[in-house]
Scaffold this motif. Sequence first.
Motif, short mmCIF file in Angstrom:
data_model
loop_
_atom_site.label_atom_id
_atom_site.label_comp_id
_atom_site.label_asym_id
_atom_site.label_seq_id
_atom_site.Cartn_x
_atom_site.Cartn_y
_atom_site.Cartn_z
N GLY A 123 15.08 -19.43 -47.16
CA GLY A 123 14.28 -18.45 -47.45
C GLY A 123 12.92 -18.94 -47.35
N ARG A 124 12.68 -20.04 -47.64
CA ARG A 124 11.01 -20.05 -47.43
C ARG A 124 10.90 -20.27 -45.87
NH1 ARG A 124 8.80 -22.78 -51.74
NH2 ARG A 124 9.80 -22.13 -53.70
N LEU A 125 11.64 -20.87 -44.91
CA LEU A 125 11.55 -20.46 -43.57
C LEU A 125 11.37 -19.27 -43.22
CD1 LEU A 125 13.85 -23.20 -42.13
CD2 LEU A 125 11.35 -23.47 -42.56
N VAL A 126 12.32 -18.48 -43.44
CA VAL A 126 12.33 -16.94 -43.29
C VAL A 126 11.11 -16.37 -43.71
CG1 VAL A 126 13.48 -14.55 -43.76
CG2 VAL A 126 15.00 -16.64 -43.20
N THR A 127 10.68 -16.71 -44.86
CA THR A 127 9.38 -16.08 -45.31
C THR A 127 8.20 -16.37 -44.36
OG1 THR A 127 10.19 -15.87 -47.68
CG2 THR A 127 7.66 -16.05 -47.40
N ALA A 128 8.26 -17.99 -43.94
CA ALA A 128 7.17 -18.27 -43.03
C ALA A 128 7.13 -17.43 -41.94
CB ALA A 128 7.25 -19.71 -42.94
N ALA A 129 8.52 -17.22 -41.28
CA ALA A 129 8.35 -16.43 -40.09
C ALA A 129 7.99 -15.09 -40.19
CB ALA A 129 9.69 -16.56 -39.53
N ALA A 130 8.27 -14.41 -41.39
CA ALA A 130 7.89 -13.06 -41.41
C ALA A 130 6.31 -12.95 -41.81
CB ALA A 130 8.70 -12.15 -42.82
N THR A 131 5.92 -13.71 -42.48
CA THR A 131 4.42 -13.82 -42.93
C THR A 131 3.50 -13.81 -41.84
OG1 THR A 131 5.02 -14.82 -45.37
CG2 THR A 131 2.59 -14.97 -44.33
N LEU A 132 3.79 -14.99 -40.63
CA LEU A 132 3.25 -15.33 -39.46
C LEU A 132 3.36 -13.94 -38.89
CD1 LEU A 132 1.24 -17.11 -38.20
CD2 LEU A 132 3.43 -18.43 -37.26
N ALA A 133 4.57 -13.58 -38.54
CA ALA A 133 4.65 -12.32 -37.82
C ALA A 133 4.01 -11.21 -38.23
CB ALA A 133 6.16 -11.87 -37.68
N GLU A 160 0.29 -11.75 -37.16
CA GLU A 160 0.25 -11.57 -35.77
C GLU A 160 0.70 -10.31 -35.17
OE1 GLU A 160 -1.39 -13.69 -33.71
OE2 GLU A 160 -1.51 -15.53 -34.96
N LYS A 161 0.65 -9.37 -35.93
CA LYS A 161 1.15 -8.06 -35.71
C LYS A 161 2.53 -8.30 -34.70
CE LYS A 161 -3.00 -5.50 -36.45
NZ LYS A 161 -3.77 -6.53 -36.98
N ALA A 162 3.38 -8.77 -35.01
CA ALA A 162 4.57 -9.13 -34.26
C ALA A 162 5.93 -9.09 -34.89
CB ALA A 162 4.69 -10.80 -33.62
N VAL A 163 7.00 -9.00 -34.12
CA VAL A 163 8.38 -8.75 -34.92
C VAL A 163 8.85 -10.20 -34.90
CG1 VAL A 163 10.47 -7.72 -34.64
CG2 VAL A 163 8.55 -6.42 -34.00
N PRO A 164 9.51 -10.67 -35.82
CA PRO A 164 10.22 -12.25 -35.77
C PRO A 164 11.46 -11.99 -35.63
CG PRO A 164 9.98 -11.31 -38.25
CD PRO A 164 9.32 -10.48 -37.11
N TRP A 165 12.02 -12.95 -34.62
CA TRP A 165 13.27 -13.04 -34.23
C TRP A 165 13.71 -14.51 -34.02
CZ3 TRP A 165 16.87 -9.33 -33.21
CH2 TRP A 165 16.58 -8.12 -33.07
N TRP A 166 15.15 -14.69 -34.42
CA TRP A 166 15.72 -15.92 -33.92
C TRP A 166 16.57 -15.70 -32.91
CZ3 TRP A 166 15.06 -20.28 -37.57
CH2 TRP A 166 14.34 -20.06 -38.67
N ALA A 168 34.15 -22.58 -26.18
CA ALA A 168 33.15 -21.58 -26.19
C ALA A 168 32.54 -20.94 -27.79
CB ALA A 168 33.13 -20.56 -25.46
N SER A 169 31.52 -20.94 -28.15
CA SER A 169 31.04 -20.41 -29.35
C SER A 169 30.10 -19.33 -29.21
CB SER A 169 30.97 -21.57 -30.23
OG SER A 169 29.80 -22.30 -29.79
N PRO A 170 30.00 -18.40 -29.87
CA PRO A 170 29.04 -17.25 -29.78
C PRO A 170 27.57 -17.52 -30.24
CG PRO A 170 30.88 -16.25 -31.29
CD PRO A 170 30.86 -18.24 -30.93
N LEU A 171 26.59 -16.88 -29.54
CA LEU A 171 25.33 -17.20 -29.63
C LEU A 171 24.81 -15.71 -30.17
CD1 LEU A 171 24.17 -19.36 -26.47
CD2 LEU A 171 24.49 -20.33 -29.05
N TRP A 172 23.79 -15.89 -31.19
CA TRP A 172 23.14 -14.52 -31.88
C TRP A 172 21.98 -14.60 -31.79
CZ3 TRP A 172 27.68 -11.77 -33.75
CH2 TRP A 172 28.93 -12.50 -33.85
N ALA A 173 21.53 -13.31 -32.01
CA ALA A 173 20.09 -12.91 -32.19
C ALA A 173 20.07 -12.23 -33.58
CB ALA A 173 19.51 -11.69 -31.33
N VAL A 174 19.19 -12.82 -34.35
CA VAL A 174 18.74 -12.26 -35.94
C VAL A 174 17.26 -12.00 -35.68
CG1 VAL A 174 19.15 -12.82 -38.20
CG2 VAL A 174 20.82 -14.05 -36.63
N GLU A 175 17.21 -10.82 -36.50
CA GLU A 175 15.89 -10.37 -36.62
C GLU A 175 15.49 -11.02 -37.95
OE1 GLU A 175 13.16 -6.10 -36.77
OE2 GLU A 175 15.23 -6.04 -36.28
N GLY A 176 14.05 -11.34 -37.66
CA GLY A 176 13.67 -12.25 -39.06
C GLY A 176 13.28 -11.58 -40.25
N GLY A 177 13.52 -10.46 -40.57
CA GLY A 177 13.37 -9.96 -41.85
C GLY A 177 11.86 -8.99 -41.69
#
Length: 333
Positions: A115-125, A128-134, A324-333
Motif C-alpha cells: 500500500g505504501r508503494l501504491v500511494t507513492a506512485a499515485a502521489t508522484l503521479a 506530475e499530472k500523470a497516470v500511474p501504471w504498472w 507461459a504465464s500471463p503478464l498484466w497491466a494494472v492502473e496504479g490507483g
Amino acid sequence: MILTLVPDIRDIPPSRWDALSAQAGLYLSHRWLAAQQRDPTARVHYALVQDDGHLVAAAPLYVVDTEPNDLYRVHELLPGRAPARTLLAGARRGYVNAPLLHPRLTPARRREALGRLVTAAATLATAEKAVPWWLYVTDEAAAELADACGTKPVQLNQDARIPLPGTTFDDYLAALPSKRRVTIRRERRAFAEAGYERRTLRLSECADTAGALAAQLQARHGHPADPAVMAAILRDQAEGMADSGVVHAAFTSRHMVAFSLAYHHAGTVWLRSTGYDYARLRGAHEYFNLVYYLPIEDAYTHGATALHLGMESLRAKVLRGATASPLWAVEGG
C-alpha cells in the motif's frame, strides 16, 4: 513503516536492493536499473519502504517524458485509452515487472508495505499530472497489486521460460516429447555441420557488429532500426552492466553472421537480444541454435535452472519446452 523517495539507485546499497529483487528477475536488479537510469526519456525516483531500519519494499517510479518504445505506450497497448502523461511503476524495460516485497513479511505487513508503494506512485503521479501504471506485471503479483490499487488487471501478453531439469542438455531433451527430441537433434546437427566458427564473446568486443545484426532482425519484422543507434544501445548496455553479458556468435570467415546476448541472474539465463546477417546465413536453423540451444548449454555449464525467453513467438518457445504465464497491466490507483 517509513516511505522515502531516493533519486539515484547508486545511493542504495546493491545488497539491500537485491535482497528484495532476486526473485523478481534481471530487470529489477540493482545493476540493470542503474544501467537504465541514464536514459534521458524519463526521470526516475526509487520508492523505499523501511520497517525498523530494514528495507522491506521498493519500486522504481518513472515519470515518462518521451516513450520511444511503443510496447510501453499505454494508449497503444490498451484500446480506448487516450494519450496521457504516464508514470510507470516498477521495471520500465524488459517486459517483466512486480513490486518488490520482502518474502518474510507477514500477510498484513505485506499489504501495508505494498500500500505504501501504491500511494507513492499515485502521489508522484498527481504531482506530475500523470497516470500511474504498472506494466507487464507477473501473474503472481497482478491480483495482489490490483487489489491494492482498487483496479482490475488487464492482460497484455505472456511471458515464457524454459525450466532446465537435471544437469545436462540431455536432461533437458529427456523432458520433451520424443518427436520434439528428434527435431531438436536434427536442428543442432544441421548447425554443427554448417561450418560456422562458434565464439563466446563479451558484448564490448562486438557491440557495433551485434547492433547491425539486431537492426537487420528488426527490419525483417517490420520495425526499421538504425544500426548505429542499435550499436550505441548495446555499447551503453555493456558499460552499464559491467560487460557481464554473454554473447554466443556464429562466424563465417571474418564475418559475425548471427549472435544472441544473455545475462546470468539468480539462477536463470535471461535472453536479451539476437540478430542475423540474412544474406550470409546457411539455412542451418541458426535462430533456434543461437536463441535456445547454445544458451541452454551455457545455462547448464553455470548451474542455472531456467532460460528466460520473454514475450512473442510463443508457439516456438512452448514447442521447445517453455512454460507461459500471463503478464498484466494494472492502473496504479
